[in-house]
Design a protein around this motif. Structure first.
Motif, PDB file in Angstrom:
ATOM      1  N   ASN A   1       5.182   8.141   4.591  1.00  0.00           N
ATOM      2  CA  ASN A   1       3.930   7.380   5.168  1.00  0.00           C
ATOM      3  C   ASN A   1       3.426   6.210   4.005  1.00  0.00           C
ATOM      4  N   GLN A   2       2.840   5.216   4.478  1.00  0.00           N
ATOM      5  CA  GLN A   2       2.083   4.535   3.505  1.00  0.00           C
ATOM      6  C   GLN A   2       1.024   5.350   2.855  1.00  0.00           C
TER       7      GLN A   2
ATOM      8  N   ASP B   1      -5.289   3.722  12.505  1.00  0.00           N
ATOM      9  CA  ASP B   1      -4.856   2.939  11.288  1.00  0.00           C
ATOM     10  C   ASP B   1      -5.811   3.317  10.357  1.00  0.00           C
TER      11      ASP B   1
ATOM     12  N   PRO C   1      -6.530   2.618   6.377  1.00  0.00           N
ATOM     13  CA  PRO C   1      -6.058   1.332   5.336  1.00  0.00           C
ATOM     14  C   PRO C   1      -5.151   2.159   4.049  1.00  0.00           C
ATOM     15  N   ALA C   2      -4.297   1.550   3.774  1.00  0.00           N
ATOM     16  CA  ALA C   2      -3.487   2.280   2.422  1.00  0.00           C
ATOM     17  C   ALA C   2      -2.423   0.996   2.000  1.00  0.00           C
ATOM     18  N   LEU C   3      -2.085   1.235   0.655  1.00  0.00           N
ATOM     19  CA  LEU C   3      -0.986   0.384   0.072  1.00  0.00           C
ATOM     20  C   LEU C   3       0.400   1.305   0.782  1.00  0.00           C
ATOM     21  N   PRO C   4       1.507   0.283   0.335  1.00  0.00           N
ATOM     22  CA  PRO C   4       2.833   0.963   0.845  1.00  0.00           C
ATOM     23  C   PRO C   4       2.949   2.252  -0.167  1.00  0.00           C
ATOM     24  N   HIS C   5       3.790   3.230   0.277  1.00  0.00           N
ATOM     25  CA  HIS C   5       3.981   4.375  -0.741  1.00  0.00           C
ATOM     26  C   HIS C   5       4.497   4.164  -1.807  1.00  0.00           C
TER      27      HIS C   5
END
Lengths: 371, 379
Positions: B300-301, B280, B282-286
């Motif tokens: 992907n995000q 996993d 950490p990332a914002l939605p694309h």
């Protein structure tokens, strides 16, 4: 490590978000597609080295228990740290008007036994990215008894109604905490973020409780503005204040601006959340997106313009979504047209429907509805 | 989940030379796939979803990253009491000569002591380099039902391609009567998937015997399976139907990624009943910028798209600058495509920078370009 106990707290009843709050506490509100509001204070604290956190919850705790879980995904050390979720509980069931002070008092022994010497208190309805460790250092060096974060705002006539604002002297000594009634354009918006020693915190909680059961923590701080050294510190980063449906919508939509978005995608200061192990988003049948944030597991067959699409949403063929905030697990049928709409979780919008709000007054569609 | 007394061993030591630079500093099972995964996520998730609790991962080639990755068993839910992912690179043992794994069978032989500590009734042997979703518990049921000594998963392949595979010839009941490695004139189209269930007692005995066989390659396909057949042991074929792909070459890796864009393909990574688990990040939605566009793609995000993307697979932290075009490409994590650059029919390795104005690959090209280092304008 940061020598502070983190306290994430709930809002007094002056903050109410129509629609959404019927289903969950503010802390559990969805934010920019895949987060919940609770993720931001928790990520800030974890990144600041605060690994001992109490989260006070009023309202249905279930979505938060599920979301926060063991707290492992917030990068909290699993042996030396912990996140405690503390749902409000009263034998008579009446919890709506239980003040934060009452909740803190219920935990007073455990707070006193905590090894940290300071407390950092943060709300869930203010979204910002901050290093609390820096402000704690500043607090200790300043010799102040309480430090409060604030931000200068110039649109207080129409925004932040009923939110706390600070009156300060030139030396940034806090003279009083008031409620914003919209009388002035320029105000110092309180970020409801407090830093103080644990000793002062405990004594204020005990005192407030004696004054009145209706006293909130800010009330007792306000009482002490005259005899304590309480200082405001200007926070210069972006702040998104969620105090009604409109500000909830605006705060989300503001992140569609790339400069704003980048504050939340800083690899050195990540925003953590629970993973759903869902696959990447997919665009099919000529589906497209422009000026938007689209979460994983979404299937886009239609057109998405200037919108936020939550996790696992489906946008049907020929559908057109513009200026919309779509919460997770929403299904939008073929050829539906939505403009300026907030769609709550698990809702199904069938074919060919035309739903339109305005940017000033976005249309809200409730949770688990079939339209 | 019910404990099925089967332990899994994933053979993840191969280099995957045909993946060229993608496996220069990384073992093949650690190669990225499908916007957010690594190849080894597939067998590991299959194990977790099949109720297998103990998984050994046999690593050898460039294994530092793979060892750390596979060792974090909680990613696949393999972290309850009595379960775990055990990373098993070659190790020095008391009383034996220290050596690398000589073959697929030798890798298991060198870990007999490890397997014995769990005392399993069955051992599942997998390879760490295929993309597929499979319920090994179902395969085990057949193995038990037929009382076979070994059950081998087979995949029906087109007859004209059968000579590229190890082919199993079976009788009507699915009992394997003959095994032919890459036959010129195949008699059947059932290709071995390299997935075996053995009764541990039988396999253990065979592995020890194989140690002293002169000229043995210590390999399952070349030595162990033929020897089982020669001894008249019962070998059962388990017919698998569904998506399966060996992503051993740049072309096949690209194709498998493109299969994700095909709705008719059976490869659905978003089945809530059979999730594929991974790290996993950490990332914002694309994000698609106001001047960007996305069509027919798998994103992907954490990806940021200011330019144009079509028929492509984008991993996390990919940035595509404005006026850039990406078409029929696979962009691995952290790739940046500069302003006005063009990327066509390519796999771009993780972290690679395509400079502004650079052009990579061609839409008319039969071949898929592998880009593994920085590309400057005019190159």
């Amino acid at each position: 490590m940061c020598d502070a106990l983190g306290i994430v707290t709930y809002n007094d009843p002056s903050v109410y978000v129509r629609g959404l709050q019927k289903y969950r506490p503010i802390a559990a509100f969805s934010f920019i597609g895949r987060y919940r509001l609770i993720d931001f204070p928790l990520s800030n604290m974890a990144n600041s080295g605060i690994h001992d956190i109490k989260v006070f919850v009023n309202g249905n705790p279930q979505p938060l228990i599920e979301h926060v879980g063991s707290g492992r995904h917030y990068n909290i050390n699993s042996k030396h740290g912990r996140i405690d979720l503390i749902p409000l509980y009263r034998e008579d069931g009446a919890i709506q008007y239980v003040s934060d002070v009452q909740s803190y008092y219920d935990q007073i022994d455990s707070i006193q036994e905590n090894k940290n010497d300071y407390v950092v208190i943060a709300p869930v309805n203010m979204v910002y990215m901050v290093n609390y460790a820096d402000y704690l250092d500043q607090h200790i060096q300043s010799g102040a008894e309480i430090t409060m974060l604030y931000q200068n705002v110039d649109d207080a006539k129409t925004h932040y109604i009923n939110c706390d604002v600070l009156q300060m002297n030139r030396q940034k000594g806090v003279l009083s905490i008031e409620s914003n009634l919209g009388n002035y354009k320029n105000r110092q918006l309180s970020l409801q973020t407090y830093i103080m020693s644990k000793e002062i915190f405990v004594s204020l909680v005990e005192e407030a409780r004696k004054v009145s059961s209706m006293y909130w923590f800010k009330d007792i701080v306000n009482d002490h503005c005259k005899d304590m050294d309480i200082r405001g510190v200007n926070f210069r980063g972006s702040v998104y204040c969620i105090n009604d449906l409109k500000s909830y919508y605006d705060s989300n939509m503001a992140i569609l601006n790339e400069a704003n978005m980048r504050e939340f995608s800083n690899p050195k200061w990540p925003a953590y959340t629970r993973t759903n192990d869902s696959a990447p988003a997919i665009y099919l049948d000529g589906g497209s997106a422009i000026g938007s944030l689209v979460s994983n597991s979404s299937e886009i067959h239609g057109e998405v313009v200037n919108s936020i699409i939550g996790r696992a949403c489906k946008v049907g063929k020929g559908a057109h979504i513009e200026n919309c905030l779509i919460l997770p697990d929403v299904e939008i049928g073929d050829n539906a047209v939505l403009k300026n709409v907030i769609v709550d979780k698990h809702t199904k919008i069938y074919k060919k429907i035309d739903l339109t709000g305005t940017p000033e007054d976005p249309l809200y569609i409730g949770r688990r509805e079939n339209i | 989940m019910e404990q099925n007394n089967m332990l899994a061993m994933i053979l993840a030591g191969g280099r995957g030379t045909r993946l060229l630079d993608l496996t220069k500093k990384n073992a093949k099972p650690a190669v990225y796939f499908g916007g957010k995964y690594r190849i080894i996520d597939f067998p590991l998730s299959n194990c977790a979803n099949s109720g297998i609790k103990v998984v050994g991962v046999l690593t050898q080639y460039e294994s530092v990253m793979l060892n750390a990755y596979a060792g974090a068993g909680q990613r696949w839910g393999l972290d309850t009491r009595g379960s775990g992912v055990y990373v098993l690179p070659p190790r020095e043992k008391d009383g034996t000569k220290f050596d690398v794994y000589q073959g697929t069978a030798d890798a298991i032989t060198q870990n007999i002591d490890f397997i014995d500590t769990f005392d399993p009734e069955y051992v599942l042997i997998l390879s760490g380099d295929h993309i597929y979703k499979m319920d090994y518990a179902d395969m085990l049921s057949l193995h038990k039902e037929t009382e076979a000594a070994c059950t081998i998963a087979v995949l029906p392949v087109p007859m004209k391609e059968a000579s590229r595979f190890g082919i199993m010839n079976t009788d009507e009941e699915g009992r394997i009567v003959e095994f032919e490695e890459k036959p010129a004139h195949p008699k059947s189209n059932l290709a071995s998937m390299g997935i075996y269930i053995f009764n541990w007692k039988d396999l253990r005995k065979e592995l020890i015997a194989d140690m002293s066989v002169e000229g043995s390659h210590h390999d399952f396909g070349k030595d162990i399976i033929p020897s089982f057949l020669n001894q008249g042991k019962k070998l059962q074929a388990y017919k698998f139907e569904g998506y399966w792909k060996d992503v051993g070459t740049i072309d096949s890796l690209w194709e498998a990624n493109m299969d994700l864009l095909d709705k008719t393909s059976e490869l659905n990574l978003d089945d809530p009943e059979w999730k594929i688990y991974t790290e996993d990040v950490p990332a914002l939605p694309h994000y698609v910028g106001p001047e960007g566009s996305v069509k027919n793609s798998y994103i992907n995000q954490g990806a940021i798209i200011r330019g144009h993307v079509e028929s492509s697979v984008l991993f996390n932290d990919v940035t595509i600058d404005k006026d850039a075009t990406v078409e029929q490409a696979v962009l691995m994590p952290g790739v940046t495509v500069g302003e006005g650059a063009k990327v066509y029919r390519a796999i771009v390795a993780d972290g690679v920078k395509i400079d502004p104005g650079a052009v990579v690959g061609s839409l008319d090209s039969e071949e898929i370009a592998l880009i593994s280092k920085r590309v400057k304008k005019g190159e």
